[in-house]
Design a protein around this motif. Structure first.
Motif, PDB file in Angstrom:
ATOM      1  N   SER A   1       7.131 -11.848 -20.156  1.00  0.00           N
ATOM      2  CA  SER A   1       7.217 -13.286 -19.881  1.00  0.00           C
ATOM      3  C   SER A   1       5.856 -13.816 -19.455  1.00  0.00           C
ATOM      4  O   SER A   1       4.947 -13.059 -19.083  1.00  0.00           O
ATOM      5  CB  SER A   1       8.241 -13.550 -18.776  1.00  0.00           C
TER       6      SER A   1
ATOM      7  N   GLU B   1      10.201 -11.160  -7.548  1.00  0.00           N
ATOM      8  CA  GLU B   1      10.558 -12.556  -7.800  1.00  0.00           C
ATOM      9  C   GLU B   1      10.462 -12.885  -9.288  1.00  0.00           C
ATOM     10  O   GLU B   1      11.274 -13.651  -9.830  1.00  0.00           O
ATOM     11  CB  GLU B   1       9.646 -13.482  -6.989  1.00  0.00           C
TER      12      GLU B   1
ATOM     13  N   GLU C   1      13.436 -11.175 -10.994  1.00  0.00           N
ATOM     14  CA  GLU C   1      14.710 -11.870 -10.737  1.00  0.00           C
ATOM     15  C   GLU C   1      15.020 -12.911 -11.810  1.00  0.00           C
ATOM     16  O   GLU C   1      16.181 -13.159 -12.120  1.00  0.00           O
ATOM     17  CB  GLU C   1      14.664 -12.549  -9.369  1.00  0.00           C
ATOM     18  N   LYS C   2      13.978 -13.495 -12.373  1.00  0.00           N
ATOM     19  CA  LYS C   2      14.166 -14.559 -13.368  1.00  0.00           C
ATOM     20  C   LYS C   2      14.019 -14.028 -14.796  1.00  0.00           C
ATOM     21  O   LYS C   2      14.184 -14.781 -15.759  1.00  0.00           O
ATOM     22  CB  LYS C   2      13.157 -15.681 -13.125  1.00  0.00           C
ATOM     23  N   ASP C   3      13.710 -12.749 -14.931  1.00  0.00           N
ATOM     24  CA  ASP C   3      13.415 -12.170 -16.236  1.00  0.00           C
ATOM     25  C   ASP C   3      14.667 -11.569 -16.873  1.00  0.00           C
ATOM     26  O   ASP C   3      15.616 -11.189 -16.175  1.00  0.00           O
ATOM     27  CB  ASP C   3      12.345 -11.078 -16.090  1.00  0.00           C
ATOM     28  N   SER C   4      14.643 -11.472 -18.181  1.00  0.00           N
ATOM     29  CA  SER C   4      15.747 -10.851 -18.925  1.00  0.00           C
ATOM     30  C   SER C   4      15.307  -9.468 -19.366  1.00  0.00           C
ATOM     31  O   SER C   4      14.531  -9.320 -20.314  1.00  0.00           O
ATOM     32  CB  SER C   4      16.103 -11.709 -20.136  1.00  0.00           C
TER      33      SER C   4
ATOM     34  N   CYS D   1      24.701 -11.261  -7.649  1.00  0.00           N
ATOM     35  CA  CYS D   1      23.517 -11.028  -8.491  1.00  0.00           C
ATOM     36  C   CYS D   1      23.820 -11.372  -9.949  1.00  0.00           C
ATOM     37  O   CYS D   1      24.860 -10.990 -10.486  1.00  0.00           O
ATOM     38  CB  CYS D   1      23.074  -9.577  -8.391  1.00  0.00           C
ATOM     39  N   GLU D   2      22.889 -12.064 -10.581  1.00  0.00           N
ATOM     40  CA  GLU D   2      23.066 -12.465 -11.980  1.00  0.00           C
ATOM     41  C   GLU D   2      22.034 -11.834 -12.906  1.00  0.00           C
ATOM     42  O   GLU D   2      22.138 -11.985 -14.129  1.00  0.00           O
ATOM     43  CB  GLU D   2      23.014 -13.987 -12.094  1.00  0.00           C
ATOM     44  N   THR D   3      21.037 -11.153 -12.352  1.00  0.00           N
ATOM     45  CA  THR D   3      20.030 -10.470 -13.170  1.00  0.00           C
ATOM     46  C   THR D   3      19.763  -9.095 -12.576  1.00  0.00           C
ATOM     47  O   THR D   3      20.096  -8.820 -11.410  1.00  0.00           O
ATOM     48  CB  THR D   3      18.698 -11.242 -13.210  1.00  0.00           C
TER      49      THR D   3
ATOM     50  N   GLU E   1      17.574  -9.315  -9.533  1.00  0.00           N
ATOM     51  CA  GLU E   1      18.282  -9.660  -8.297  1.00  0.00           C
ATOM     52  C   GLU E   1      18.979  -8.432  -7.712  1.00  0.00           C
ATOM     53  O   GLU E   1      19.030  -8.273  -6.485  1.00  0.00           O
ATOM     54  CB  GLU E   1      19.290 -10.774  -8.576  1.00  0.00           C
TER      55      GLU E   1
END
Length: 352
Positions: free
Chosen positions: A17, A295, A298-301, A327-329, A332
């Motif tokens: 990313s 951090e 946490e936002k990465d796929s 947690c969604e990722t 996280e």
């Protein structure tokens, strides 16, 4: 449980990313290099590489046309200088590229480059792979949260890694372990417990015996052993918690036996607590950089939704911490695991 059921059939490579690329540039991990992974795919032929016993190593030695070879040799020497020296051309005349090997086994399909100093015949290796975000997270976390520093570079779709010296775990178990003394076996058992704990806490998966090395160090009148991961492809990907615990791979069965034979449960508990405490201390000493990386993660796929859902439930079943269910990722989940370990450490060491 067999490894086929334990691991997914194929892990995809994840792109880097813009946030991760900025992080790499900030910490001098991203730098322009003169050769790309795809350049090495232009080889014209290959032969199988066998070990000293005549067994196929699953590596092939590749050959380039005369035109390509001159250009590639120079580029690889420059890569070595960037990775291990000041990046100048001053040392290039003292280097020789002895071999370029290619491995078709596994996800990363790396090239292994043997670089020799012609003045003294000392040599080392470097590895050239396709860039994969999860692998980069694994390398950085190893650098900051394990006892070992790691040197690597990223440029666009190419990843350069330094060689991690040691005896491959599967080779050590087969050829060296039977000759180890009772004391050495107990020390290896201790290190395996700590290694197992370290992998689980930082969500580094697939530590089968050929994905780590045993590093012997001579200390006065005895030998000390350490265990180091050498493959970081399975950082934060799988949904099964067992994948992050080396004890559940059949290739490590003999090491698990050592733990049962040489250590009492009280010792196992002690070494697990020691490793958690060490990781908590490392985290606190490099907190800004680690938190910055996490951090971004946490936002990465870097995994699949089904893996995230499964892993957060399995970790919740162990910790009973509701944070995991939110947690969604994978990033996280990793943050929640590290925070859980640090809270426990601080509860036991309120003045630490």
């Amino acid at each position: 449980m067999s490894e086929e059921r334990l691991l997914s059939k194929k892990k995809p490579a994840f792109p880097v990313s813009s946030a991760l690329a900025s992080y790499l540039e900030k910490y001098n991990r991203q730098i322009e290099i003169p050769v790309f992974y795809d350049d090495l795919l232009r080889f014209q032929g290959s032969i199988a590489v066998h070990d000293k016993d005549g067994e196929d190593t699953l590596w092939v030695r590749v050959y380039f046309s005369d035109f390509d070879r001159e250009e590639i040799d120079l580029s690889l020497k420059q890569v070595y200088s960037i990775l291990h020296s000041d990046g100048s051309d001053r040392i290039l005349e003292f280097l020789n590229i002895d071999a370029v090997d290619y491995c078709t086994f596994g996800n990363s399909k790396p090239f292994r480059v043997k670089v020799r100093n012609i003045l003294n015949d000392n040599y080392t290796y470097l590895y050239i792979k396709k860039t994969d975000a999860s692998r980069i997270y694994g390398l950085e976390l190893e650098h900051m949260l394990s006892p070992y520093n790691l040197n690597f570079l990223v440029y666009k779709d190419t990843l350069i890694e330094e060689h991690i010296a040691g005896i491959p775990g599967d080779v050590f178990i087969k050829d060296y372990l039977p000759d180890c003394s009772a004391r050495e076996q107990a020390q290896l058992a201790k290190e395996f417990v700590k290694f197992n704990e370290r992998c689980m806490i930082r969500l580094l998966g697939d530590m089968r015996a050929y994905n780590y090395v045993i590093v012997p160090t001579h200390d006065f009148d005895h030998v000390e052993y350490k265990i180091r991961a050498i493959d970081f492809d399975q950082q934060c990907f799988e949904g099964k918690l067992k994948v992050y615990r080396p004890q559940f791979f059949k290739e490590n069965f003999r090491m698990v036996e050592l733990v049962s034979e040489r250590l009492k449960q009280e010792s196992v508990d002690q070494y697990q607590i020691e490793e958690r405490s060490i990781i908590a201390k490392r985290f606190k000493s490099t907190a800004d950089r680690v938190r910055e990386l996490i951090e971004i993660a946490e936002k990465d796929s870097i995994s699949l939704d089904k893996n995230i859902l499964r892993l957060r439930e399995e970790v919740y079943e162990i910790t009973h911490d509701m944070t995991f269910r939110k947690c969604e990722t994978m990033g996280e989940i990793l943050k929640a695991v590290l925070d859980f370990v640090i809270r426990n450490y601080e509860d036991m060491n309120p003045k630490g």
